[in-house]
Every structure is written in C-alpha cells, then in structure tokens.
Write an enzyme that holds these catalytic residues in place. Structure first.
Site, short mmCIF file in Angstrom:
data_model
loop_
_atom_site.label_atom_id
_atom_site.label_comp_id
_atom_site.label_asym_id
_atom_site.label_seq_id
_atom_site.Cartn_x
_atom_site.Cartn_y
_atom_site.Cartn_z
N ARG A 198 30.02 33.85 32.24
CA ARG A 198 30.11 34.14 30.81
C ARG A 198 30.80 35.48 30.56
NH1 ARG A 198 27.49 30.02 28.65
NH2 ARG A 198 25.78 29.16 29.89
N ASP A 199 31.66 35.48 29.52
CA ASP A 199 32.34 36.71 29.12
C ASP A 199 31.30 37.71 28.59
OD1 ASP A 199 35.56 37.32 28.21
OD2 ASP A 199 33.98 38.60 27.37
N ASN A 233 45.72 34.51 28.64
CA ASN A 233 46.52 35.66 28.22
C ASN A 233 47.29 36.17 29.43
OD1 ASN A 233 45.34 35.55 25.64
ND2 ASN A 233 43.66 36.89 26.25
N VAL A 240 42.50 42.28 31.87
CA VAL A 240 42.04 42.25 33.26
C VAL A 240 43.10 41.49 34.05
CG1 VAL A 240 40.28 41.46 34.87
CG2 VAL A 240 39.60 42.34 32.61
N HIS A 275 42.73 34.49 34.98
CA HIS A 275 41.53 33.85 34.41
C HIS A 275 41.92 32.95 33.25
CE1 HIS A 275 42.11 37.76 32.39
NE2 HIS A 275 41.63 37.19 31.30
N HIS A 308 40.18 31.60 29.71
CA HIS A 308 39.09 31.68 28.75
C HIS A 308 38.77 30.27 28.29
CE1 HIS A 308 39.43 36.10 27.73
NE2 HIS A 308 40.66 35.90 28.18
P1 AMP Z 1 41.86 39.26 28.90
O1 AMP Z 1 41.94 40.20 27.70
O2 AMP Z 1 42.47 37.91 28.65
O3 AMP Z 1 42.38 39.93 30.14
O4 AMP Z 1 40.30 38.95 29.09
C1 AMP Z 1 39.46 39.74 29.87
C2 AMP Z 1 38.06 39.38 29.47
O5 AMP Z 1 37.18 39.81 30.48
C3 AMP Z 1 37.57 39.98 28.15
O6 AMP Z 1 37.22 38.95 27.23
C4 AMP Z 1 36.35 40.83 28.57
O7 AMP Z 1 35.31 40.77 27.62
C5 AMP Z 1 35.96 40.17 29.89
N1 AMP Z 1 35.27 40.99 30.86
C6 AMP Z 1 35.64 42.21 31.31
N2 AMP Z 1 34.78 42.65 32.25
C7 AMP Z 1 33.85 41.67 32.41
C8 AMP Z 1 32.70 41.51 33.24
N3 AMP Z 1 32.32 42.47 34.12
N4 AMP Z 1 31.97 40.37 33.12
C9 AMP Z 1 32.33 39.42 32.25
N5 AMP Z 1 33.42 39.50 31.43
C10 AMP Z 1 34.16 40.62 31.52
#
Ligand code: AMP
Ligand code: ZN
Length: 112
Positions: free
Chosen positions: A29-30, A87, A96, A100, A102
């Site tokens: 989970r995010d 993304n 990140v 990944h 979403h």
């Molecule tokens: P993006 O902006 O597409 O790179 O998405 C990165 C996602 O990772 C964001 O929605 C963050 O809320 C999520 N995120 C960052 N660190 C963590 C973590 N330790 N555990 C779960 N989700 C995370």
C-alpha cells in the site's frame, strides 16, 4: 541500488504494508494514498522505470501487470474497475526512481 527506498522494501530493510508477492514482484500500500485503494506494484529487482523493465525483462513487466490484476481482484475492484499508472521521469511525476505501477480504485476516478 543504494539509497533506493523500494529496493529497501524489497530487501526487507524497511517495512511496508504488503498485499501480494511473487518471485519477481511485490505489491504494497502507498504511504500517502490518493484513492480508496492505492497499491504500488514493483519488480523485486531495480529498474529505473517501467519502460526499462520491459526492455530488459519483458516477463517481469508482464508479471507486474498480472500481480496488479490479482491485487485488484483481492481488493474487490476487478469488476468495478481500476487504473494502472506508471509515472515515468520527473516530467511525468515520478518521484521514486525504482519502477512501479500505481493501482488506483474505489470511488469513481476522474477522467483525463
Ligand atoms: P511516483 O511519484 O509515481 O514516483 O510514486 C511514488 C509513490 O511512492 C508515491 O505515491 C509515494 O506516496 C509512495 N511512497 C514513497 N515511499 C513509500 C514507502 N516507504 N512506502 C509506501 N509508499 C511509498
Ligand atoms: Zn530500487
């Protein structure tokens, strides 16, 4: 990859709320959910983005989508519908830089 938060989750060095795992993928989970259901699906191995996964290891790219579909079913949203987003790059909203997907679902998502 040093300093990669999703590599740290994949290795178990930092905790995550896991919802599914396979030999090559993990789903959790995010931390900051943007929908009723917001799960991230990652490859266990480090790739910078989804395109890089598909280029280097198409089976793992497919496995990410299959894992997401399984999570959608487990979360009860396979029939009502869900959205997969990858993304890619800073201009695409990526923050990140470990590939990944979403998985977003729940109340009706806005259109583009
Ligand atoms: P993006 O902006 O597409 O790179 O998405 C990165 C996602 O990772 C964001 O929605 C963050 O809320 C999520 N995120 C960052 N660190 C963590 C973590 N330790 N555990 C779960 N989700 C995370
Ligand atoms: Zn990584």
């Amino acid at each position: 990859m040093p300093d990669c938060v999703f590599c740290a989750i994949a290795s178990g060095a930092i905790p995550a709320d896991l919802v599914a795992e396979t030999d090559t993928t993990l789903a959790f989970r995010d931390l900051d959910p943007k929908a009723d259901v917001h799960v991230l699906v990652i490859p266990r191995a480090h790739f910078d983005n989804l395109g890089a996964v598909a280029a280097a290891d198409p089976a793992t790219a497919a496995a990410m989508i299959t894992t997401a579909a399984g999570v959608a079913a487990a979360e009860g949203v396979a029939d009502s519908g869900y959205r997969l987003i990858a993304n890619t790059g800073a201009g695409g909203g990526q923050t990140v830089f470990h590939a990944h997907l979403h998985l977003l679902a729940g109340s009706r998502l806005p259109g583009f």
